[in-house]
Design an enzyme around this catalytic site. Structure first.
Site, short mmCIF file in Angstrom:
data_model
loop_
_atom_site.label_atom_id
_atom_site.label_comp_id
_atom_site.label_asym_id
_atom_site.label_seq_id
_atom_site.Cartn_x
_atom_site.Cartn_y
_atom_site.Cartn_z
N THR A 260 -33.42 -13.33 -40.46
CA THR A 260 -32.97 -12.63 -41.67
C THR A 260 -33.63 -13.26 -42.88
OG1 THR A 260 -31.07 -12.16 -43.08
CG2 THR A 260 -30.91 -14.13 -41.72
N GLY A 261 -34.02 -12.44 -43.82
CA GLY A 261 -34.64 -13.00 -45.02
C GLY A 261 -35.71 -12.08 -45.56
N GLY B 204 -38.72 -3.41 -43.08
CA GLY B 204 -38.92 -4.86 -43.07
C GLY B 204 -39.16 -5.37 -41.67
N THR C 133 -28.09 -9.00 -43.66
CA THR C 133 -28.53 -8.50 -42.35
C THR C 133 -27.73 -9.20 -41.26
OG1 THR C 133 -30.71 -8.03 -43.17
CG2 THR C 133 -30.58 -8.63 -40.84
N1 ASP Z 1 -35.05 -9.04 -43.35
C1 ASP Z 1 -34.37 -7.88 -43.88
C2 ASP Z 1 -35.41 -6.91 -44.41
O1 ASP Z 1 -36.39 -7.35 -44.97
C3 ASP Z 1 -33.42 -8.19 -44.98
C4 ASP Z 1 -32.54 -9.39 -44.78
O2 ASP Z 1 -32.58 -10.05 -43.76
O3 ASP Z 1 -31.74 -9.71 -45.69
O4 ASP Z 1 -35.20 -5.72 -44.33
#
Ligand code: ASP
Length: 316
Positions: A228-229, A207, A177
């Site tokens: 992000t996560g 998300g 992300t």
């Molecule tokens: N937070 C993002 C989601 O859950 C994914 C990511 O940050 O890698 O869609």
């Protein structure tokens, strides 16, 4: 301190071969955003400019190069916030938009806050933003990942490694992300985040990224945050607003970022990272995954300082 901007390109496990391209992509995005700030542009315009670069770069899970969902389709989410006006614009589950952050910006300038799916795409057309062929967003690498089932979400549990664990971080994610936060010459703060979500996600899954206070947040005169996560965990913890709350309580930007990641791990056993900027332009960046890609630049620096794992510029 004046002008400052930070971008990130996701938190996860960047295999060695992907660290340098991720570092370089973040550096280029920070340079694009910085150019806007340097010419007197707003923080909002700067974060949008930075994210456009990252959405165009297939190294990242946003725009072209996004992960595919369980049906092999790209479904993207993005959100932006102007910390001065508290205007917010978000889009979710869009499939035919080359730059979801641009569409989120158009939503921010409208009476709406969050538009999803076909309705968001209809709004794009009404706003003069051209729709693209969804195939333009799909890369051969992601088609191959999808076909091989790598990074797929478990049908039974809805995730890839137990409650709260982000598939990206338990599988070997190769990109992530993207997000940006900035403060401009008038002291305005802005935040933006954009994603293709998680690989193999259920169609319609959304998300934290387009949810204000979860995937992004900006409020004058507190600061700006992009996360992000593990999206579901970031939503439960409203992590971006929580990090801003730590700034409000007097923590430095770095301490606020670290405190937010600590509470994410302690309360819901989740993984991720975030970037934090205070109104004076001090920045923080913290993550509990193996790596996080990010770059920052502020007044007095000749060029952005970018890093991802072992790939790093020399100290600014
Ligand atoms: N937070 C993002 C989601 O859950 C994914 C990511 O940050 O890698 O869609």
């Amino acid at each position: 301190m004046g002008l400052a901007l930070i971008v990130h390109g996701g938190a996860g496990r960047f295999v060695t071969a992907r660290q340098e391209p991720a570092r370089e992509g973040c550096r280029a995005a920070a340079a694009a955003g910085w150019e806007v700030l340097r010419r007197g542009g707003t923080a909002l315009a700067a974060v949008e400019a930075a994210i456009i670069v990252l959405e165009d770069d297939p190294e990242f899970d946003a725009g072209r190069g996004s992960f595919l969902n369980a049906e092999g389709r790209v479904q993207m989410d993005a959100g932006v916030m102007d910390g001065m006006t508290l205007d917010v614009g978000s889009v979710a589950c869009v499939e035919r938009v080359r730059h979801p952050v641009v569409l989120a910006g158009a939503v921010l300038r409208s009476p709406h806050v969050l538009l999803v799916g076909p309705g968001a795409e209809k709004f794009a057309v009404e706003s003069g933003i051209p729709l693209c062929d969804p195939a333009e967003l799909v890369t051969p690498e992601e088609t191959e990942r999808w076909a091989s089932g790598r990074g797929a979400v478990d049908d039974e549990t809805g995730d890839a490694g137990g409650r709260g664990q982000h598939p990206d971080t338990v599988r070997d994610t190769e990109h992530g992300t993207v997000g940006a936060v900035a403060v401009d010459g008038a002291g305005r703060l802005a935040a933006a985040t954009s994603t293709g979500g998680i690989a193999g996600k259920h169609p319609g899954r959304i998300g934290d990224t387009p949810l204000v206070g979860c995937g992004f947040y900006a409020e004058h005169p507190i600061g700006a945050v992009s996360s992000t996560g593990d999206g579901e965990a970031f939503i439960r913890m409203m992590l971006a607003r929580r990090a801003a709350g730590y700034l409000e309580a007097g923590l430095t930007a770095q301490a606020a970022a670290e405190a937010a990641i600590r509470v994410l791990a302690d309360r819901v056993g989740a993984q991720g990272g975030l970037i934090v900027l205070d109104a004076a332009g001090h920045f923080g960046c913290a993550w509990n995954t193996p790596e996080m890609a990010c770059a920052h630049i502020s007044e007095g620096m000749a060029a952005p300082y970018a890093r991802c794992g072992d790939a790093a510029d020399s100290e600014p």
